[in-house]
Design a protein around this motif. Sequence first.
Motif, short mmCIF file in Angstrom:
data_model
loop_
_atom_site.label_atom_id
_atom_site.label_comp_id
_atom_site.label_asym_id
_atom_site.label_seq_id
_atom_site.Cartn_x
_atom_site.Cartn_y
_atom_site.Cartn_z
N GLU A 4 0.73 -1.12 0.13
CA GLU A 4 0.11 0.08 0.10
C GLU A 4 1.04 1.38 0.14
OE1 GLU A 4 -2.57 -0.23 3.43
OE2 GLU A 4 -3.75 -1.89 2.46
N ARG A 5 1.92 1.21 0.81
CA ARG A 5 2.81 2.33 0.78
C ARG A 5 3.42 2.77 -0.33
NH1 ARG A 5 3.43 0.79 6.44
NH2 ARG A 5 5.20 -0.47 6.08
N TYR A 6 4.01 1.47 -1.01
CA TYR A 6 4.57 1.40 -2.30
C TYR A 6 3.75 2.18 -3.30
CZ TYR A 6 6.09 -0.21 -6.78
OH TYR A 6 6.92 -0.37 -8.06
N LEU A 7 2.39 1.57 -3.36
CA LEU A 7 1.39 2.29 -4.46
C LEU A 7 1.26 3.84 -4.29
CD1 LEU A 7 -1.12 -0.57 -4.54
CD2 LEU A 7 0.45 0.12 -6.41
N LEU A 8 1.24 4.08 -2.85
CA LEU A 8 0.65 5.47 -2.55
C LEU A 8 2.06 6.40 -2.98
CD1 LEU A 8 -1.24 7.32 -1.24
CD2 LEU A 8 -0.06 6.92 0.93
N MET A 9 3.31 5.96 -2.90
CA MET A 9 4.44 6.69 -3.28
C MET A 9 4.40 7.01 -4.82
SD MET A 9 7.26 4.87 -1.05
CE MET A 9 8.66 5.63 -1.96
N GLN A 10 3.67 6.03 -5.32
CA GLN A 10 3.57 6.18 -6.96
C GLN A 10 2.45 7.14 -7.49
OE1 GLN A 10 3.24 2.07 -8.05
NE2 GLN A 10 5.30 2.36 -9.16
N CYS A 11 1.61 7.65 -6.45
CA CYS A 11 0.57 8.21 -6.96
C CYS A 11 0.67 9.83 -6.21
CB CYS A 11 -0.76 8.03 -6.26
SG CYS A 11 -1.24 6.08 -6.48
N THR A 12 1.06 10.64 -7.32
CA THR A 12 1.42 12.02 -6.86
C THR A 12 0.05 13.05 -7.21
OG1 THR A 12 2.10 12.33 -9.23
CG2 THR A 12 3.52 11.86 -7.59
N ARG A 71 -4.24 1.05 -6.95
CA ARG A 71 -3.97 0.75 -8.10
C ARG A 71 -4.89 1.72 -8.99
NH1 ARG A 71 -3.92 -5.77 -7.12
NH2 ARG A 71 -1.85 -5.93 -6.90
N ALA A 72 -6.18 1.63 -8.85
CA ALA A 72 -7.03 2.59 -9.63
C ALA A 72 -6.42 3.89 -9.64
CB ALA A 72 -8.50 2.62 -8.98
N ILE A 73 -6.12 4.44 -8.36
CA ILE A 73 -5.60 6.04 -8.29
C ILE A 73 -4.16 6.03 -9.26
CG2 ILE A 73 -4.71 7.59 -6.99
CD1 ILE A 73 -6.64 6.65 -4.90
N ARG A 74 -3.50 4.98 -9.17
CA ARG A 74 -2.25 5.05 -9.79
C ARG A 74 -2.40 5.08 -11.60
NH1 ARG A 74 2.00 -0.01 -9.27
NH2 ARG A 74 -0.08 -0.99 -10.26
N ILE A 75 -3.60 4.64 -12.01
CA ILE A 75 -3.90 4.71 -13.46
C ILE A 75 -4.27 6.16 -13.57
CG2 ILE A 75 -5.78 3.89 -14.96
CD1 ILE A 75 -3.73 1.63 -14.81
N TYR A 76 -5.04 6.57 -12.76
CA TYR A 76 -5.31 8.15 -13.00
C TYR A 76 -4.32 9.08 -13.03
CZ TYR A 76 -6.90 12.78 -11.42
OH TYR A 76 -6.77 14.17 -11.17
N ASP A 77 -3.40 8.66 -11.99
CA ASP A 77 -2.09 9.58 -11.97
C ASP A 77 -1.39 9.37 -13.17
OD1 ASP A 77 -0.07 10.93 -9.92
OD2 ASP A 77 0.99 9.19 -11.01
N GLN A 78 -1.14 7.82 -13.69
CA GLN A 78 -0.44 7.88 -14.94
C GLN A 78 -0.96 8.51 -15.98
OE1 GLN A 78 -0.47 3.70 -15.16
NE2 GLN A 78 1.14 3.40 -13.75
N ARG A 79 -2.59 8.55 -16.15
CA ARG A 79 -3.05 9.46 -17.20
C ARG A 79 -3.03 11.04 -17.19
NH1 ARG A 79 -7.12 8.99 -20.79
NH2 ARG A 79 -8.84 10.63 -21.03
N VAL A 80 -3.09 11.52 -15.92
CA VAL A 80 -2.85 12.82 -15.65
C VAL A 80 -1.38 13.26 -16.23
CG1 VAL A 80 -2.85 14.74 -14.31
CG2 VAL A 80 -4.60 13.13 -13.92
N SER A 81 -0.50 12.44 -15.78
CA SER A 81 0.92 12.72 -16.09
C SER A 81 1.29 12.68 -17.39
CB SER A 81 1.99 11.70 -15.32
OG SER A 81 1.80 11.76 -13.96
N ALA A 82 0.50 11.68 -18.08
CA ALA A 82 0.58 11.52 -19.76
C ALA A 82 0.35 12.89 -20.50
CB ALA A 82 0.03 10.16 -20.35
#
Length: 255
Positions: free
Chosen positions: A12-20, A241-252
């Motif tokens: 969970e902490r690892y995933l949260l670190m990936q979500c800016t 994991r869902a938030i990571r997908i959102y984060d990746q989309r926003v960053s892209a």
Amino acid sequence: MTLRGLLEPLYERYLLMQCTQIPTHVAIIQDGNRRFAKEIGIDTAQGHRAGADKTEEMLDWAHELGIRFVTIYSFSTENFHRTEEEIRELFRLFKEKFISTISDERVHRYKIRVQMLGDRSLLPEDLRAAVEAAEEATKDYDGFTLNVALAYGGRNEIVLAAREIVSAVREGKIAPDTIDQKMVESHLHEGKEIPPVDLIIRTGNEYRTSNFLPWLANGHESAVYFCAPYWPLFRKIDLLRAIRIYDQRVSAKAH
């Protein structure tokens, strides 16, 4: 403690670190309550109750992460095709949850505003009264908003908004050439101010958005995350994991 119990908090902490970037508005299609019940050998009503318990747990996660709006797809207009017994049990559960909202300590601590989206005319009077009581009790809260979609259909809400606008034009209250996106939005969801959906999550291994919030989600090209767990088995890891997908989309999009 099991190995999984030790590893999950670390992951969970690892995933949260990936979500800016944390989404403001997350919409969830809570699928799989009935299949979950069937798989573990309990009745459908118990499956729906397990799903309702998961919703309460998820709201704690959302508040902790800083998500400001959550919309849950609890009962669609298509769900009226289910058996009378299942519908009756679901409405009893919804009524119980809306009534409990009024005295729920977390609701008042987090300042959660609870409101319904959907066609109220399709609900029984006692459930409608419970919905209105919960909305009245939380109407001044602005810490977090929970939208509960009941008797909801995405296309239907646009049709209802169109009818309101056409009626206002006939009465001379609106000039046809003043109709724009902002006006249409003001007639959706009974005029409630709801921001665009940033992220749609659907559980239960289904890969469709089922006519959910078409104006706020599809119209704004929200990120979508499909996952396998039935709703009662949804974990904080799945939300991250869902938030990571959102984060990746926003960053892209930013690049």
